[in-house]
Design a protein around this motif. Structure first.
Motif, short mmCIF file in Angstrom:
data_model
loop_
_atom_site.label_atom_id
_atom_site.label_comp_id
_atom_site.label_asym_id
_atom_site.label_seq_id
_atom_site.Cartn_x
_atom_site.Cartn_y
_atom_site.Cartn_z
N THR A 1 0.82 -1.21 0.00
CA THR A 1 0.00 0.00 0.00
C THR A 1 0.85 1.26 0.00
N VAL A 2 1.86 1.28 0.85
CA VAL A 2 2.74 2.45 0.92
C VAL A 2 3.51 2.61 -0.39
N MET A 3 4.00 1.50 -0.93
CA MET A 3 4.74 1.56 -2.20
C MET A 3 3.87 2.12 -3.32
N LEU A 4 2.62 1.65 -3.42
CA LEU A 4 1.74 2.09 -4.49
C LEU A 4 1.32 3.55 -4.33
N ALA A 5 1.06 3.96 -3.09
CA ALA A 5 0.73 5.37 -2.85
C ALA A 5 1.92 6.27 -3.16
N ARG B 1 2.32 3.90 10.55
CA ARG B 1 3.64 4.44 10.93
C ARG B 1 4.55 4.54 9.70
N LYS B 2 4.50 3.54 8.84
CA LYS B 2 5.30 3.60 7.60
C LYS B 2 4.87 4.78 6.74
N ALA B 3 3.55 4.96 6.62
CA ALA B 3 3.04 6.03 5.76
C ALA B 3 3.46 7.40 6.28
N GLN B 4 3.56 7.56 7.59
CA GLN B 4 3.95 8.84 8.17
C GLN B 4 5.38 9.21 7.81
N ASP B 5 6.19 8.21 7.55
CA ASP B 5 7.61 8.45 7.26
C ASP B 5 7.90 8.53 5.77
N THR C 1 -2.80 8.88 -2.57
CA THR C 1 -3.46 8.89 -1.27
C THR C 1 -3.44 7.49 -0.68
N LEU C 2 -3.57 7.42 0.63
CA LEU C 2 -3.52 6.13 1.32
C LEU C 2 -4.44 6.17 2.53
N GLU C 3 -5.30 5.16 2.62
CA GLU C 3 -6.20 5.02 3.75
C GLU C 3 -6.14 3.57 4.24
#
Length: 235
Positions: free
Chosen positions: A59-63, A84-88, A94-96
C-alpha cells in the motif's frame, strides 16, 4: 481465515517485517513488489484496494508511486504498523487504512480499478468466494499470489504457524473460470522456498537467488516453482 488469532497479536505485528523481510527475506520483498508493479503499471492515479495489507508493504509503495490506495486488514496491530510507515514517506497518491473482513468487503460494486491480495490466498477458507468478492469490487483487474502444490513449499508447509493451502495451476484456472475472470498473465518463481531465504543472511541468499533464477528459466521447472503471481482481468 486460518491463523486469525495468531495474526492479530500485537507482538506478531511488531516483528512481522523483521522476521520475514530482513536478511535474505529482502530478496522476497523486492521480488513481490516487482510482481505487483509489473502487473498494474501504470500505477499513477489508479484506484487500488489491497486486501490483507498487513504492515502496508504494498500500500505504501503504491501510494508513493501515485496510486490512490485503500489497505484493508483484520488486524488493528498490523494496520498501526502500516500507518507508521506512511507517516515516514512522502506520498504522491493517497492512502487510507481500514479494518475489515476480506470475505465481506465494505465497498460497492466496481469501486476500484485494481484489487490485490498478496500473501493471503493460501489462507482463504473459501477461495472461490474470496475471488468472487475481489471481482465484485473491481472494475478492471485482480492480482494475487498462490503457493504451489508441486514444489519445495510442501516440504515445510506443516511447520508454518498459520498453515497454508497449496494449489496446482489447474485448480486456479478452474477458479478463474468459475468467477468469470480472464487470465492475463502468470509468473512462476522461487524454486527454493521462502523459508530458506528468510533464515540466511543476504551474503548467502543472493548467490542462491541467482542460481534459483537461472534454473527457473528452464521450461521443465515451471510446475516446481514455490509461488505463482496471477494477473486477471474482469470480463
Amino acid at each position: 481465515m486460518k491463523g486469525q488469532e495468531w495474526y492479530q497479536a500485537d507482538d506478531v505485528a511488531e516483528e512481522y517485517d523483521d522476521k520475514r523481510f530482513s536478511r535474505g527475506g529482502q530478496l522476497i520483498d523486492r521480488r513481490e513488489k516487482e510482481a505487483v508493479l509489473e502487473a498494474i503499471m501504470p500505477v499513477e492515479d489508479r484506484k487500488v484496494l489491497e486486501i490483507a495489507c498487513g504492515t502496508g508493504r504494498f500500500t505504501v509503495m503504491l501510494a508513493h508511486q501515485g496510486a490512490d490506495v485503500v489497505g484493508l486488514d483484520i488486524s488493528a496491530a498490523m494496520l498501526q504498523q502500516g500507518r507508521r510507515k506512511a507517516q515516514d514517506t512522502e506520498l504522491a497518491g493517497t492512502l487510507e487504512f481500514l479494518r475489515g473482513d476480506a470475505g465481506r468487503l465494505p465497498f460497492p460494486d466496481d469501486y476500484f480499478d485494481t484489487v490485490i491480495a498478496m500473501r493471503f490466498f493460501h489462507l482463504a477458507d473459501d477461495p472461490e468466494a474470496f475471488l468472487e468478492e475481489m471481482r465484485r469490487v473491481s472494475r478492471d483487474q485482480i492480482v494475487f499470489d498462490t503457493f504451489n502444490r508441486f514444489s519445495a513449499r510442501s516440504i515445510y508447509n506443516w511447520a508454518l504457524p498459520m498453515g497454508s493451502r497449496l494449489y496446482s495451476k489447474s485448480e486456479i484456472a478452474v477458479l478463474l473460470a468459475k468467477t468469470d475472470l480472464t487470465l492475463v498473465d502468470v509468473e512462476d518463481d522461487f524454486l527454493l522456498p521462502y523459508g530458506l531465504y528468510r533464515s540466511i543472511p543476504n551474503s548467502l541468499a543472493s548467490p542462491l537467488r541467482t542460481l534459483d533464477e537461472a534454473i527457473g528459466e528452464l521450461p521443465i521447472t515451471d510446475h516446481a516453482a514455490s509461488v505463482s503471481y496471477w494477473n486477471a482481468s474482469v470480463r
